[in-house]
Motif scaffolding. Structure first.
Motif, PDB file in Angstrom:
ATOM      1  N   HIS A   1     -19.036  11.545  18.837  1.00  0.00           N
ATOM      2  CA  HIS A   1     -17.863  11.830  18.893  1.00  0.00           C
ATOM      3  C   HIS A   1     -16.606  10.584  19.394  1.00  0.00           C
ATOM      4  CE1 HIS A   1     -18.234  15.862  17.336  1.00  0.00           C
ATOM      5  NE2 HIS A   1     -19.357  15.961  18.203  1.00  0.00           N
ATOM      6  N   ASP A   2     -16.812   9.550  18.979  1.00  0.00           N
ATOM      7  CA  ASP A   2     -16.435   8.247  19.716  1.00  0.00           C
ATOM      8  C   ASP A   2     -14.812   8.553  19.894  1.00  0.00           C
ATOM      9  OD1 ASP A   2     -17.032   7.722  17.017  1.00  0.00           O
ATOM     10  OD2 ASP A   2     -16.498   5.568  17.307  1.00  0.00           O
ATOM     11  N   GLU A   3     -14.139   8.754  18.909  1.00  0.00           N
ATOM     12  CA  GLU A   3     -12.884   8.767  18.635  1.00  0.00           C
ATOM     13  C   GLU A   3     -12.026   9.763  19.830  1.00  0.00           C
ATOM     14  OE1 GLU A   3     -10.612   6.534  17.573  1.00  0.00           O
ATOM     15  OE2 GLU A   3     -12.432   5.697  16.696  1.00  0.00           O
ATOM     16  N   GLU A   4     -12.565  10.818  19.900  1.00  0.00           N
ATOM     17  CA  GLU A   4     -12.424  12.061  20.880  1.00  0.00           C
ATOM     18  C   GLU A   4     -12.674  11.772  22.213  1.00  0.00           C
ATOM     19  OE1 GLU A   4     -14.176  12.508  18.116  1.00  0.00           O
ATOM     20  OE2 GLU A   4     -13.504  14.497  16.868  1.00  0.00           O
ATOM     21  N   LEU A   5     -14.021  11.225  22.340  1.00  0.00           N
ATOM     22  CA  LEU A   5     -14.110  10.531  23.604  1.00  0.00           C
ATOM     23  C   LEU A   5     -13.196   9.678  24.317  1.00  0.00           C
ATOM     24  CD1 LEU A   5     -18.146  10.572  23.381  1.00  0.00           C
ATOM     25  CD2 LEU A   5     -16.775  12.235  24.576  1.00  0.00           C
TER      26      LEU A   5
END
Ligand SMILES: Nc1ncnc2c1ncn2[C@@H]1O[C@H](COP(=O)(O)OP(=O)(O)OP(=O)(O)O)[C@@H](O)[C@H]1O
Ligand SMILES: [Mg+2]
Length: 270
Positions: A227-231
């Motif tokens: 979940h790179d964007e949310e992280l």
């Protein structure tokens, strides 16, 4: 598997003006677990609640079948150990061996057993030769390892580390890694608050992401790091190798350098 710790609708405030934890629901099983999240997200507050040092303002924490609201800190002490973020908040004796023996003696072990297990714990953290030293004469890195030995010596089923790699150089980090693996091998539940994402990827099966008093993600570490964007929105970055592989165009989430190399060698020539 029966969970060791169950958290139900946990809310917590230090002051009436500001709620710090805003409704947390989860259970810990035997998976080694990392807790990540930006500064002030509520991580330390959360583990102090698990240890019974703070009590929920709403909701419940059930540890080993008992609600922390009905249990004393002393009762919980033989089940959950917490290594503090800052060793200076934990260490209070003038001699290393007395410091390490304090916990085991306090939960009722006799002197001989407490001494034996304390020496073993000092051996495990690589500081057996400092047994007669004054903790205040040691470096911050060594004091942190002493505070770890003190908790290991209590031989609890659950061990929580709050930022164990802070103030550690490469050797110190490798030592902490070895200690964590050793404890996992003994079947203990290891919960670790940590800012070092490479360390998270290499050592923990499950990851909890704290964000503004809530759990944003809770899952297998590989899944969480997908979940790179949310992280990024939660001010967290991916482990270095994960970032690199993503930039190279791989769709898979690689967690360690070894994983990536094994993958490359297995797919060579295809
Ligand atoms: N004893 C206290 N009294 C009042 N507020 C506190 C107290 N301890 C912490 N807080 C506040 O609670 C919030 C969460 O703090 P906490 O220490 O749990 O965060 P954290 O996720 O461990 O942060 P860090 O990564 O910096 O260690 C912060 O806003 C902090 O200022
Ligand atoms: Mg903290």
């Amino acid at each position: 598997m029966e969970s060791k710790i169950a958290i139900k609708d946990l809310h917590f405030s230090y002051t009436p003006q500001e709620e710090i934890l805003k409704g947390i629901n989860l259970e810990f099983d035997n998976r080694s677990t990392a807790i990540i999240g930006q500064n002030g997200a509520g991580k330390t507050t959360f583990v102090k609640l698990l240890k019974g040092l703070l009590k929920p303002t709403k909701g419940n924490i059930i540890v080993n079948g008992i609600d922390t609201k009905e249990s004393t800190v002393a009762n919980l002490a033989s089940y959950i150990g917490l290594v503090f973020q800052n060793p200076n908040d934990q260490i209070f004796k003038n001699k290393v061996i007395d410091e390490v023996m304090f916990g085991p003696l306090n939960i009722g072990q006799d002197n001989e057993k407490a001494k034996k297990i304390s020496i073993e714990s000092l051996e495990m953290v690589g500081l057996k030769d400092k047994i007669d030293a004054n903790p205040y004469d040691l470096t911050l890195s060594e004091r942190k390892l002493i505070s770890i030995a003190s908790i290991i010596a209590m031989d609890t089923d659950v061990i929580i580390f709050d930022e164990p790699t802070i103030a550690q150089d490469y050797t110190g980090k490798e030592k902490v890694k070895e200690i964590i693996n050793n404890l996992k091998g003994k079947g203990k539940l290891v919960i670790t608050i940590i800012h070092d994402m490479d360390f998270v990827a290499e050592n923990f099966e499950r990851t909890l992401v704290f964000n503004q008093g809530k759990v944003l993600f809770d899952g297998d570490t590989r899944e969480v790091f997908s979940h790179d964007e949310e992280l990024k929105k939660a001010y967290l970055e991916l482990p270095h190798v994960t970032q690199l592989c993503k930039k190279l165009g791989y769709k898979e989430v690689f967690l360690t350098v070894k994983e990536f190399i094994d993958y490359k060698q297995n797919t060579k020539g295809r």
